[in-house]
Enzyme design. Structure first.
Site, PDB file in Angstrom:
ATOM      1  N   HIS A 181     -23.574  83.930  73.272  1.00 38.08           N
ATOM      2  CA  HIS A 181     -25.032  83.749  73.198  1.00 38.08           C
ATOM      3  C   HIS A 181     -25.675  84.294  71.930  1.00 38.08           C
ATOM      4  O   HIS A 181     -26.828  84.746  71.950  1.00 38.08           O
ATOM      5  CB  HIS A 181     -25.730  84.336  74.446  1.00 38.08           C
ATOM      6  N   CYS A 240     -31.829  88.220  77.005  1.00 41.56           N
ATOM      7  CA  CYS A 240     -30.417  88.279  76.675  1.00 41.56           C
ATOM      8  C   CYS A 240     -30.034  88.288  75.196  1.00 41.56           C
ATOM      9  O   CYS A 240     -29.429  89.245  74.701  1.00 41.56           O
ATOM     10  CB  CYS A 240     -29.823  87.088  77.374  1.00 41.56           C
ATOM     11  N   LYS A 255     -19.460  86.078  77.739  1.00 42.70           N
ATOM     12  CA  LYS A 255     -20.577  85.321  77.162  1.00 42.70           C
ATOM     13  C   LYS A 255     -20.930  85.769  75.737  1.00 42.70           C
ATOM     14  O   LYS A 255     -21.068  86.957  75.481  1.00 42.70           O
ATOM     15  CB  LYS A 255     -21.782  85.514  78.097  1.00 42.70           C
ATOM     16  N   ASP A 288     -24.859  90.856  83.161  1.00 46.16           N
ATOM     17  CA  ASP A 288     -25.939  89.951  82.775  1.00 46.16           C
ATOM     18  C   ASP A 288     -27.009  89.923  83.880  1.00 46.16           C
ATOM     19  O   ASP A 288     -26.692  89.620  85.030  1.00 46.16           O
ATOM     20  CB  ASP A 288     -25.338  88.550  82.574  1.00 46.16           C
ATOM     21  N   ASP A 289     -28.229  90.268  83.520  1.00 43.80           N
ATOM     22  CA  ASP A 289     -29.338  90.175  84.485  1.00 43.80           C
ATOM     23  C   ASP A 289     -29.175  91.080  85.704  1.00 43.80           C
ATOM     24  O   ASP A 289     -29.537  90.697  86.823  1.00 43.80           O
ATOM     25  CB  ASP A 289     -29.526  88.728  84.971  1.00 43.80           C
ATOM     26  N   ASP A 331     -27.830  93.699  80.177  1.00 40.93           N
ATOM     27  CA  ASP A 331     -28.444  93.223  78.935  1.00 40.93           C
ATOM     28  C   ASP A 331     -29.965  93.303  79.000  1.00 40.93           C
ATOM     29  O   ASP A 331     -30.637  93.428  77.983  1.00 40.93           O
ATOM     30  CB  ASP A 331     -27.993  91.795  78.591  1.00 40.93           C
ATOM     31  N   ASN A 332     -30.501  93.206  80.204  1.00 44.02           N
ATOM     32  CA  ASN A 332     -31.962  93.298  80.396  1.00 44.02           C
ATOM     33  C   ASN A 332     -32.196  93.606  81.872  1.00 44.02           C
ATOM     34  O   ASN A 332     -31.263  93.613  82.662  1.00 44.02           O
ATOM     35  CB  ASN A 332     -32.673  91.989  79.989  1.00 44.02           C
ATOM     36  N   LYS A 358     -36.974  91.041  84.194  1.00 46.60           N
ATOM     37  CA  LYS A 358     -36.494  90.342  82.991  1.00 46.60           C
ATOM     38  C   LYS A 358     -37.632  89.528  82.379  1.00 46.60           C
ATOM     39  O   LYS A 358     -38.420  88.947  83.120  1.00 46.60           O
ATOM     40  CB  LYS A 358     -35.358  89.398  83.403  1.00 46.60           C
TER      41      LYS A 358
END
Ligand SMILES: *[C@@H]1O[C@H](CO)[C@@H](O)[C@H](O)[C@H]1NC(C)=O
Ligand SMILES: *[C@@H]1O[C@H](CO)[C@@H](O)[C@H](O)[C@H]1NC(C)=O
Ligand SMILES: *[C@@H]1O[C@H](CO)[C@@H](O)[C@H](O)[C@H]1NC(C)=O
Ligand SMILES: *[C@@H]1O[C@H](CO)[C@@H](O)[C@H](O)[C@H]1NC(C)=O
Ligand SMILES: *[C@@H]1O[C@H](CO)[C@@H](O)[C@H](O)[C@H]1NC(C)=O
Length: 398
Positions: free
Chosen positions: A127, A71, A125, A33-34, A271-272, A289
């Site tokens: 989301h 995300c 996660k 993530d990130d 994810d990004n 991001k």
């Protein structure tokens, strides 16, 4: 499908074809993530990510793998293969009190894989919505879920905006107190491996880690790896990346020890792009991001499998990208085919020199716009308040 599904969706399906003759492979789909472009060892030798590096270098580095700039839209792609403008999830992310969701009529990858006989698990996660049970993981193709519904929370307490957000399947669950999220996720992943037979069963294990999203929280020993870095936030962020790497290392050792690696496909992606505003680094790419620059949309990614290894003395990256230079030098040389843009910092507007390309791209854009659905981005609903659900973020309010 009327759109071209994102590359990674194909990577998973292509992997299955690649293994064609034999039994379909176990698929381990790891999402960071990130994570920034320059926050992994194979792009930046100051990063300590030995487990990820080893697989990236021996596997195939996806050097031009594009993701959505935030995300929820990316996760929508990973689960459905549809672009978010076809599911209504193109606008930003799902906030805790907003009744947004991935519409239930889109078939998910785990649902498809279940039809093929896979056993399917998610740890981490989600989301993609939780205002109704029908949007939550165990109703969307997963046999089991351990993790959280929202986009971010405390790495130790699992609290987000005055609500607790952590579940095992549909029940509220409390991992051992004080245990760091990366450890909780890797321990559960290993537990799943113990429950699956590597020969008889086919496993799809989706591992959307909390790491390395804000808040910046990490046990000291990981932060200390980067004692040389003077900025506290960057030291913490890098430590979080190394904790993620260790978690992945634990999972891959378990895959090997338990006999899964003979027939496993491992996909890794962010994810990004990295949020440079918290401490990530996307250099040399421009942007971060939330932006459409390369730094927001070009994801650090690779695929790995023991079955891709051949004995001709070349790694897969050499086979795909060129030969002749030692591995360590290959990544940042211009002497072989570059699949990415020749202007990574995107400072040269070349539109006026390329009218044909521009008109082709605009045509493509109108083509896609014709099938675009309106964004479903409903306002916050006070009914979501964790107070109504014993202090938990919970389904049951839409
Ligand atoms: C799901 O339903 C929406 C709204 O009715 C529709 O636009 C969309 O095409 C459907 N998608 C699928 C995959 O059935
Ligand atoms: C969650 O579901 C899986 C699959 O049915 C099951 O093995 C596991 O025991 C369940 N866990 C809990 C805590 O209910
Ligand atoms: C990895 O496994 C080791 C040995 O069991 C353990 O001490 C460590 O906490 C684990 N790390 C993570 C991030 O899961
Ligand atoms: C960190 O500092 C040590 C001691 O000054 C030095 O040897 C080492 O090369 C530095 N590492 C990095 C990554 O800058
Ligand atoms: C990967 O992308 C970077 C950034 O654009 C570029 O410098 C590098 O040459 C590329 N590597 C390969 C193997 O194409």
């Amino acid at each position: 499908m009327d759109s071209s599904p994102p590359l990674l969706f194909f990577a998973v399906l292509a992997g299955m074809v690649l293994f064609g003759a034999a039994k379909p492979p176990h698929i381990i789909f790891i999402v960071a993530d990130d994570l920034g472009w320059n926050d992994v060892g194979w792009h930046n030798d100051q990063m300590f990510t030995p487990n990820l590096d080893k697989m990236a270098r021996a596997g195939v580095i996806l050097n031009s793998s594009y993701v959505q700039p935030v995300c929820t839209p990316s996760r929508n792609c990973f689960m459905t293969g549809y672009y978010p403008f076809h599911t209504g999830l193109q606008h930003e992310v799902i906030h805790p009190s907003h009744p947004g969701y991935l519409p239930a009529n889109f078939t998910t990858l785990p649902q498809k894989l279940k039809q093929l006989g896979y056993t399917t698990h998610i740890v981490g996660k989600w989301h993609l919505g939780f205002c109704d049970w029908k949007y939550t993981p165990t109703y969307r193709g997963f046999d089991s879920f351990m993790g959280y519904y929202n986009g971010a929370e405390d790495y130790f307490t699992h609290i987000r905006d005055n609500g607790y957000d952590f579940r095992f399947n549909t029940s509220v669950h409390h991992p051992p107190e004080g245990e760091y999220s990366a450890n909780v996720i890797s321990a559960r992943a290993v537990e799943i491996l113990d429950s699956v037979d590597p020969v008889r069963d086919q496993l799809y294990l989706y591992l959307p880690f909390q790491s390395v999203h804000a808040p910046l929280e990490v046990p000291e020993r990981y932060e200390n790896i980067y004692a040389n870095i003077s900025t506290k936030s960057r030291r913490q962020y890098c430590g979080m990346v190394s904790a993620l790497d260790e978690a992945v290392g634990n999972i891959t050792s378990a895959l090997r020890d338990r006999g899964f690696m003979d027939n496993a496909l491992i996909v890794f992606t962010t994810d990004n792009g990295g949020p440079t505003f918290t401490a990530a680094n996307n250099l040399p790419l421009r942007g971060a991001k939330t932006t459409l620059w390369e730094g927001g949309t070009r994801g650090a990614a690779f695929v790995y499998s023991d079955n891709l290894l051949q004995n001709d003395g070349y790694t897969n990256n050499e086979r795909w990208y060129g030969r002749g230079e030692p591995v360590a030098h290959r990544q940042f040389r211009g002497s072989f085919r570059t699949l990415g843009v020749p202007d990574p910092t995107e400072h040269h507007d070349i539109a006026s020199d390329n009218p044909d390309v521009v008109s082709k791209l605009l045509g493509r854009l109108s083509f896609h716009k014709a099938t675009m659905v309106p964004a479903n981005f409903p306002p916050a609903d006070p009914a979501s308040d964790p107070k109504n659900f014993g202090g938990n973020w919970s389904p049951g309010w839409c």
